[in-house]
Design a protein around this motif. Sequence first.
Motif, PDB file in Angstrom:
ATOM      1  N   ASP A 262     -47.465  -0.229 -44.991  1.00 20.38           N
ATOM      2  CA  ASP A 262     -48.141   0.894 -44.311  1.00 20.38           C
ATOM      3  C   ASP A 262     -47.282   2.154 -44.342  1.00 20.38           C
ATOM      4  O   ASP A 262     -47.800   3.265 -44.522  1.00 20.38           O
ATOM      5  CB  ASP A 262     -48.443   0.516 -42.855  1.00 20.38           C
ATOM      6  CG  ASP A 262     -49.524  -0.549 -42.750  1.00 20.38           C
ATOM      7  OD1 ASP A 262     -50.264  -0.735 -43.725  1.00 20.38           O
ATOM      8  OD2 ASP A 262     -49.614  -1.197 -41.686  1.00 20.38           O
ATOM      9  N   LEU A 263     -45.968   1.965 -44.172  1.00 17.47           N
ATOM     10  CA  LEU A 263     -45.049   3.106 -44.177  1.00 17.47           C
ATOM     11  C   LEU A 263     -45.013   3.762 -45.551  1.00 17.47           C
ATOM     12  O   LEU A 263     -45.017   4.995 -45.668  1.00 17.47           O
ATOM     13  CB  LEU A 263     -43.649   2.632 -43.771  1.00 17.47           C
ATOM     14  CG  LEU A 263     -42.661   3.689 -43.247  1.00 17.47           C
ATOM     15  CD1 LEU A 263     -43.179   4.339 -41.979  1.00 17.47           C
ATOM     16  CD2 LEU A 263     -41.299   3.041 -42.982  1.00 17.47           C
ATOM     17  N   PHE A 264     -45.011   2.933 -46.596  1.00 21.75           N
ATOM     18  CA  PHE A 264     -44.994   3.462 -47.962  1.00 21.75           C
ATOM     19  C   PHE A 264     -46.274   4.246 -48.262  1.00 21.75           C
ATOM     20  O   PHE A 264     -46.238   5.309 -48.881  1.00 21.75           O
ATOM     21  CB  PHE A 264     -44.830   2.319 -48.971  1.00 21.75           C
ATOM     22  CG  PHE A 264     -44.834   2.787 -50.398  1.00 21.75           C
ATOM     23  CD1 PHE A 264     -43.727   3.444 -50.934  1.00 21.75           C
ATOM     24  CD2 PHE A 264     -45.945   2.582 -51.213  1.00 21.75           C
ATOM     25  CE1 PHE A 264     -43.739   3.898 -52.250  1.00 21.75           C
ATOM     26  CE2 PHE A 264     -45.961   3.026 -52.522  1.00 21.75           C
ATOM     27  CZ  PHE A 264     -44.853   3.683 -53.039  1.00 21.75           C
ATOM     28  N   LYS A 265     -47.413   3.711 -47.795  1.00 18.59           N
ATOM     29  CA  LYS A 265     -48.691   4.407 -48.004  1.00 18.59           C
ATOM     30  C   LYS A 265     -48.692   5.762 -47.300  1.00 18.59           C
ATOM     31  O   LYS A 265     -49.165   6.766 -47.856  1.00 18.59           O
ATOM     32  CB  LYS A 265     -49.842   3.546 -47.482  1.00 18.59           C
ATOM     33  CG  LYS A 265     -50.151   2.322 -48.336  1.00 18.59           C
ATOM     34  CD  LYS A 265     -51.274   1.497 -47.727  1.00 18.59           C
ATOM     35  CE  LYS A 265     -51.599   0.271 -48.575  1.00 18.59           C
ATOM     36  NZ  LYS A 265     -52.648  -0.574 -47.936  1.00 18.59           N
ATOM     37  N   ALA A 266     -48.164   5.785 -46.059  1.00 21.34           N
ATOM     38  CA  ALA A 266     -48.107   7.051 -45.310  1.00 21.34           C
ATOM     39  C   ALA A 266     -47.172   8.044 -45.999  1.00 21.34           C
ATOM     40  O   ALA A 266     -47.479   9.242 -46.094  1.00 21.34           O
ATOM     41  CB  ALA A 266     -47.626   6.777 -43.890  1.00 21.34           C
ATOM     42  N   ILE A 271     -46.320  12.872 -49.570  1.00 18.05           N
ATOM     43  CA  ILE A 271     -45.769  13.387 -50.824  1.00 18.05           C
ATOM     44  C   ILE A 271     -46.872  14.015 -51.678  1.00 18.05           C
ATOM     45  O   ILE A 271     -46.709  15.091 -52.257  1.00 18.05           O
ATOM     46  CB  ILE A 271     -45.060  12.260 -51.619  1.00 18.05           C
ATOM     47  CG1 ILE A 271     -43.765  11.838 -50.907  1.00 18.05           C
ATOM     48  CG2 ILE A 271     -44.752  12.714 -53.037  1.00 18.05           C
ATOM     49  CD1 ILE A 271     -42.712  12.921 -50.831  1.00 18.05           C
ATOM     50  N   ASN A 272     -48.025  13.325 -51.726  1.00 19.24           N
ATOM     51  CA  ASN A 272     -49.162  13.858 -52.500  1.00 19.24           C
ATOM     52  C   ASN A 272     -49.670  15.162 -51.898  1.00 19.24           C
ATOM     53  O   ASN A 272     -50.056  16.085 -52.621  1.00 19.24           O
ATOM     54  CB  ASN A 272     -50.293  12.835 -52.545  1.00 19.24           C
ATOM     55  CG  ASN A 272     -49.949  11.649 -53.428  1.00 19.24           C
ATOM     56  OD1 ASN A 272     -49.095  11.751 -54.308  1.00 19.24           O
ATOM     57  ND2 ASN A 272     -50.599  10.511 -53.191  1.00 19.24           N
ATOM     58  N   THR A 273     -49.652  15.241 -50.565  1.00 20.77           N
ATOM     59  CA  THR A 273     -50.053  16.481 -49.888  1.00 20.77           C
ATOM     60  C   THR A 273     -49.097  17.614 -50.235  1.00 20.77           C
ATOM     61  O   THR A 273     -49.504  18.745 -50.488  1.00 20.77           O
ATOM     62  CB  THR A 273     -50.072  16.280 -48.358  1.00 20.77           C
ATOM     63  OG1 THR A 273     -50.977  15.216 -48.042  1.00 20.77           O
ATOM     64  CG2 THR A 273     -50.518  17.548 -47.649  1.00 20.77           C
ATOM     65  N   LEU A 274     -47.802  17.275 -50.287  1.00 21.75           N
ATOM     66  CA  LEU A 274     -46.783  18.268 -50.620  1.00 21.75           C
ATOM     67  C   LEU A 274     -46.957  18.756 -52.058  1.00 21.75           C
ATOM     68  O   LEU A 274     -46.903  19.951 -52.341  1.00 21.75           O
ATOM     69  CB  LEU A 274     -45.385  17.660 -50.425  1.00 21.75           C
ATOM     70  CG  LEU A 274     -44.180  18.560 -50.724  1.00 21.75           C
ATOM     71  CD1 LEU A 274     -44.184  19.774 -49.819  1.00 21.75           C
ATOM     72  CD2 LEU A 274     -42.884  17.786 -50.569  1.00 21.75           C
ATOM     73  N   LYS A 275     -47.206  17.816 -52.991  1.00 20.55           N
ATOM     74  CA  LYS A 275     -47.408  18.189 -54.398  1.00 20.55           C
ATOM     75  C   LYS A 275     -48.658  19.057 -54.541  1.00 20.55           C
ATOM     76  O   LYS A 275     -48.668  20.029 -55.296  1.00 20.55           O
ATOM     77  CB  LYS A 275     -47.535  16.926 -55.261  1.00 20.55           C
ATOM     78  CG  LYS A 275     -46.238  16.184 -55.471  1.00 20.55           C
ATOM     79  CD  LYS A 275     -46.455  14.948 -56.321  1.00 20.55           C
ATOM     80  CE  LYS A 275     -45.151  14.204 -56.561  1.00 20.55           C
ATOM     81  NZ  LYS A 275     -45.365  12.955 -57.347  1.00 20.55           N
ATOM     82  N   GLY A 276     -49.692  18.692 -53.792  1.00 25.58           N
ATOM     83  CA  GLY A 276     -50.944  19.458 -53.842  1.00 25.58           C
ATOM     84  C   GLY A 276     -50.753  20.879 -53.370  1.00 25.58           C
ATOM     85  O   GLY A 276     -51.296  21.818 -53.965  1.00 25.58           O
ATOM     86  N   SER A 277     -49.925  21.065 -52.305  1.00 25.73           N
ATOM     87  CA  SER A 277     -49.679  22.409 -51.790  1.00 25.73           C
ATOM     88  C   SER A 277     -48.876  23.242 -52.779  1.00 25.73           C
ATOM     89  O   SER A 277     -49.099  24.429 -52.941  1.00 25.73           O
ATOM     90  CB  SER A 277     -48.966  22.328 -50.437  1.00 25.73           C
ATOM     91  OG  SER A 277     -47.659  21.797 -50.594  1.00 25.73           O
ATOM     92  N   TYR A 278     -47.913  22.560 -53.492  1.00 28.53           N
ATOM     93  CA  TYR A 278     -47.129  23.283 -54.514  1.00 28.53           C
ATOM     94  C   TYR A 278     -48.021  23.702 -55.674  1.00 28.53           C
ATOM     95  O   TYR A 278     -47.935  24.836 -56.168  1.00 28.53           O
ATOM     96  CB  TYR A 278     -45.996  22.398 -55.030  1.00 28.53           C
ATOM     97  CG  TYR A 278     -44.762  22.406 -54.164  1.00 28.53           C
ATOM     98  CD1 TYR A 278     -44.213  23.603 -53.685  1.00 28.53           C
ATOM     99  CD2 TYR A 278     -44.131  21.214 -53.804  1.00 28.53           C
ATOM    100  CE1 TYR A 278     -43.087  23.601 -52.880  1.00 28.53           C
ATOM    101  CE2 TYR A 278     -43.011  21.208 -52.998  1.00 28.53           C
ATOM    102  CZ  TYR A 278     -42.491  22.404 -52.544  1.00 28.53           C
ATOM    103  OH  TYR A 278     -41.361  22.393 -51.743  1.00 28.53           O
ATOM    104  N   ASN A 279     -48.898  22.780 -56.130  1.00 32.90           N
ATOM    105  CA  ASN A 279     -49.794  23.087 -57.257  1.00 32.90           C
ATOM    106  C   ASN A 279     -50.754  24.213 -56.883  1.00 32.90           C
ATOM    107  O   ASN A 279     -51.063  25.090 -57.693  1.00 32.90           O
ATOM    108  CB  ASN A 279     -50.592  21.839 -57.657  1.00 32.90           C
ATOM    109  CG  ASN A 279     -49.697  20.787 -58.281  1.00 32.90           C
ATOM    110  OD1 ASN A 279     -48.635  21.097 -58.825  1.00 32.90           O
ATOM    111  ND2 ASN A 279     -50.107  19.516 -58.214  1.00 32.90           N
TER     112      ASN A 279
END
Length: 282
Positions: A262-266, A271-279
Motif C-alpha cells: 500500500d505504501l509503494f502504491k501511495a 511520484i506520478n503526480t509530480l511527473k505530471g506537474s513537471y510535464n
Amino acid sequence: MQMLRTSHNRNDDRAGSFFLATLILWFVSVWFEILFNKRRELLWIIAGTWFFQISNWVIRFLVSRDPLFVNTSVSLFHSTVTSVSVLFILVYQCLKNGSDGLFEHSQLVGGTWEWAYPTLCFSCGYFAYDQLDMLLYRLYSGLIPSILMHHLILLICFTLALYRNVTVNYLILTLICELHSIFLHVRKVRRMAGVRDAKSKIVKLEWVLNWVTFIVARCVSHILITIKLIRDAPKFEKGVQLPLALFGMTGMNLLNAGLGIDLFKAFKREINTLKGSYNHGE
C-alpha cells in the motif's frame, strides 16, 4: 449499484457486530482480572483507554470534528508517546544494567524491564480505544476489515502476556514499529489538512523518513524478533507461549507486507503526480 451498496453495508454491519462483541468480552475479561483477581497493575490499561479517549474529545473540540481526522491525530499521538517510551525503556535499561544479556531468552520471556509493564498496558488501552472509535464512526470497510483484525490480534496477544506476566519485553520490542507509524499518520494528517504538494521539501523528507522507518523499525525489527523466536523455540516451556508468539509475529509480518504494498502504491501515485506537474509545466 444500489444492491452492491446494500451488500457492502450488510458486510460492514456483520463485521462491526462481531468486533464489537469481541471488544465487550475483552473489557469484561480485563475488569474481571482487576476486580476479582486483584490485578491492580492492569488499571494502566483502563488509564490508557481513557487517556486517548480524552485526547480524542480535546482534538474534536479544539481542532476538527471530522471522525477520520480526529482518529488519525490520536493515533499519531499514541505512536509518538509509545515510541518515546520504548526508546526510553531500552536506553534506561542499557545505562542501568548494561547491554549484556539484554536480549537473552530468559530476559525477554520471563523478565520485565522497568516501566515495560505499564507501557504495554497503556498501549493495550489505546488499541481498545481505537477499536471502539473505529466501530462507533464506521472507519472501516469490508467483511473482515484488516485494521480491526489487527487490533483484535494485538489485544489478545497483549492481554494474555499481561495476565501471565510473560513475554512482556518481547512485546515492548515489537512496539518499536510505532516509530514508522508516526510518519504514516503524519502523511495522512498532512493530506487531510490539504498539504499535497509532492514537490515540497517537507513532503520529500517525510517520504524518506517513512521508508527508512518502515524498513528498519517495522520490517527488519519484526523479522529479527521472529528469527529470535524460532531460534529459541527449544527454550520455551510447553504451552501456548511459543505458538501464540509465532502466530502474533506471523500476523504482524503479513500485515507489514500488505502495508509495504500500500505504501509503494501511495508513493508511486505521488511520484506520478509530480511527473505530471513537471510535464504540464514544460
